[in-house]
Scaffold this motif. Sequence first.
Motif, short mmCIF file in Angstrom:
data_model
loop_
_atom_site.label_atom_id
_atom_site.label_comp_id
_atom_site.label_asym_id
_atom_site.label_seq_id
_atom_site.Cartn_x
_atom_site.Cartn_y
_atom_site.Cartn_z
N PHE A 20 33.58 53.70 54.64
CA PHE A 20 34.45 54.43 53.72
C PHE A 20 35.68 54.97 54.45
O PHE A 20 36.81 54.85 53.96
CB PHE A 20 33.67 55.58 53.09
CG PHE A 20 34.48 56.43 52.14
CD1 PHE A 20 34.69 56.03 50.84
CD2 PHE A 20 35.03 57.63 52.57
CE1 PHE A 20 35.43 56.80 49.96
CE2 PHE A 20 35.78 58.42 51.71
CZ PHE A 20 35.99 58.00 50.39
N LEU A 48 31.41 46.75 44.64
CA LEU A 48 31.97 47.71 43.69
C LEU A 48 33.49 47.69 43.68
O LEU A 48 34.12 48.09 42.71
CB LEU A 48 31.48 49.12 44.04
CG LEU A 48 29.98 49.34 43.95
CD1 LEU A 48 29.58 50.67 44.58
CD2 LEU A 48 29.53 49.30 42.48
N THR A 102 33.71 49.32 50.21
CA THR A 102 34.03 48.89 48.85
C THR A 102 34.33 50.05 47.91
O THR A 102 34.90 49.86 46.84
CB THR A 102 32.89 48.05 48.24
OG1 THR A 102 31.70 48.85 48.12
CG2 THR A 102 32.60 46.83 49.10
N VAL A 103 33.91 51.26 48.29
CA VAL A 103 34.19 52.42 47.44
C VAL A 103 35.31 53.29 48.02
O VAL A 103 35.57 54.38 47.53
CB VAL A 103 32.92 53.28 47.21
CG1 VAL A 103 31.88 52.50 46.44
CG2 VAL A 103 32.34 53.78 48.53
N ILE A 150 37.71 53.96 45.45
CA ILE A 150 37.13 54.46 44.20
C ILE A 150 36.79 55.95 44.28
O ILE A 150 37.16 56.73 43.40
CB ILE A 150 35.85 53.66 43.83
CG1 ILE A 150 36.19 52.18 43.64
CG2 ILE A 150 35.19 54.23 42.60
CD1 ILE A 150 34.98 51.30 43.44
N LEU A 151 36.12 56.35 45.34
CA LEU A 151 35.71 57.74 45.49
C LEU A 151 36.83 58.58 46.09
O LEU A 151 37.68 58.06 46.83
CB LEU A 151 34.46 57.82 46.38
CG LEU A 151 33.22 57.06 45.91
CD1 LEU A 151 32.06 57.28 46.88
CD2 LEU A 151 32.83 57.48 44.51
N THR A 165 26.35 58.12 45.57
CA THR A 165 27.19 57.62 44.48
C THR A 165 27.25 56.11 44.47
O THR A 165 27.19 55.46 43.41
CB THR A 165 28.62 58.20 44.59
OG1 THR A 165 28.56 59.62 44.64
CG2 THR A 165 29.47 57.77 43.39
N SER A 166 27.36 55.51 45.66
CA SER A 166 27.41 54.05 45.76
C SER A 166 26.14 53.42 45.22
O SER A 166 26.19 52.43 44.46
CB SER A 166 27.63 53.63 47.21
OG SER A 166 28.85 54.10 47.72
N MET A 177 26.02 53.67 41.44
CA MET A 177 26.95 52.72 40.82
C MET A 177 26.40 51.30 40.90
O MET A 177 26.63 50.48 40.00
CB MET A 177 28.32 52.80 41.50
CG MET A 177 29.05 54.11 41.27
SD MET A 177 30.55 54.27 42.28
CE MET A 177 31.59 53.00 41.58
#
Length: 424
Positions: free
Chosen positions: A32, A168, A246-247, A250-251, A263-264, A267
């Motif tokens: 991340f 994601l 990948t997040v 997004i996050l 959260t991952s 999802m």
Amino acid sequence: MFKKKDVIITGFALFAMLFGAGNLIFPPLVGFTNGDKWATGIIAFILTGVGFPLIAIFTSAFAGKNLDSFAIRVSPIFSKIFNIVLILSIGPLLALPRTGAVAFEMIFDKSSPSYMTQKIIFILVFFGIALLFSLKPNKVIDRVGAILTPTLLIVLAIIIFKGVFSPLGHGIDTHVATPFKQGFIDGYQTMDTLAAIVFSEIILKSIRKDKQLSQKQELSFLIQTSIIALGGLALVYGGLGFIGSTVSGILPANVDKVGILTTSVNMLLGNAGNIILAICVTGACITTAIGLIATVADYFSNLTRISYQLLAIVTTIISIIFAMFGVDIIVKISVPVLVFLYPIAIALIFLNLLKNTIKNDNIFVGTVIGTGLVSAYEALQVMGINIETLGNIYKVLPLQGLGLAWIVPAIVGGIIFKFIPKHN
């Protein structure tokens, strides 16, 4: 000789003992944080989270007959002190209580009105199970490898398979200037290098308990076991690191490391994700706890001649007390300790790797002193204590930008002490 089944079970056991909550949380954080540069960060993470533990297993296993042999060439007193601090750090004061605390905090909601009651019950049950498995030291490896590790591997495989083949999102540019350094330092947080130094003795004890093997056969067994355990760790780190990347778009940037993982998974797997994650976290933490309790009790039993069973119980009770303080307090205490211990441990690993070519024990002494001076200063920095004069010296040390400021002082210390006459 030994059977392939023995190698597989022992390899699974070593994987499980090394794979704790930190191994589950930090790889997604590395992915991340580094975004589209996640691979660079994970490679560095694997270097410190897999490479150093691998070297540690071999060097400590064959440094001598027991753990005390690992640092004995510095001095017998230093060896005892270092080993006691090491055992307490990965045991009841830091890593062991963290296993229970992290497992609880990742599963239960802090806003629940019955949070404290849930915490007491969970921690007691968690460490009670770990104690039951560890009370028979000659059965630790078989039980961990044959019963608990397959469950852990299955739930990890589900999460990683889904995350890799149904990503994601994609990694974004997170503007991290030094992704390698980020991953390299985060790898320390697994504490696996410290754990591997002492776990190797338990692995060898299991190998020798009912087999008549030569040292060459023991080495072959250990190599195959380590390939299974540490190869598995590398695959898991790579998968979780990719999921974290990948997040990254997004996050929110300020999400905490636990939130990235939880959260991952939610999802990826929906409501079932919570259940799978709970199994995964609890399995990872409890297998590590079993290995740590066994390690602490075995070491202090040999040191004090107090019974293994009593020391296992005392270790568990202390861990329960510390676990009740929660993850944040445990981590706050552990960071300066790790910053100080880790470089010294790594220096000793490489000294033992070269021990047959080092004839003068003073080289061990000088290397450890050079390393210790820098790591002590870094520990003070972590605690918020800044000494301007030392800080100015520290800034000009080579490799400090990579978190390796101790390397040159270690080499210089070893060279200087080489010319001090050896005491017979």
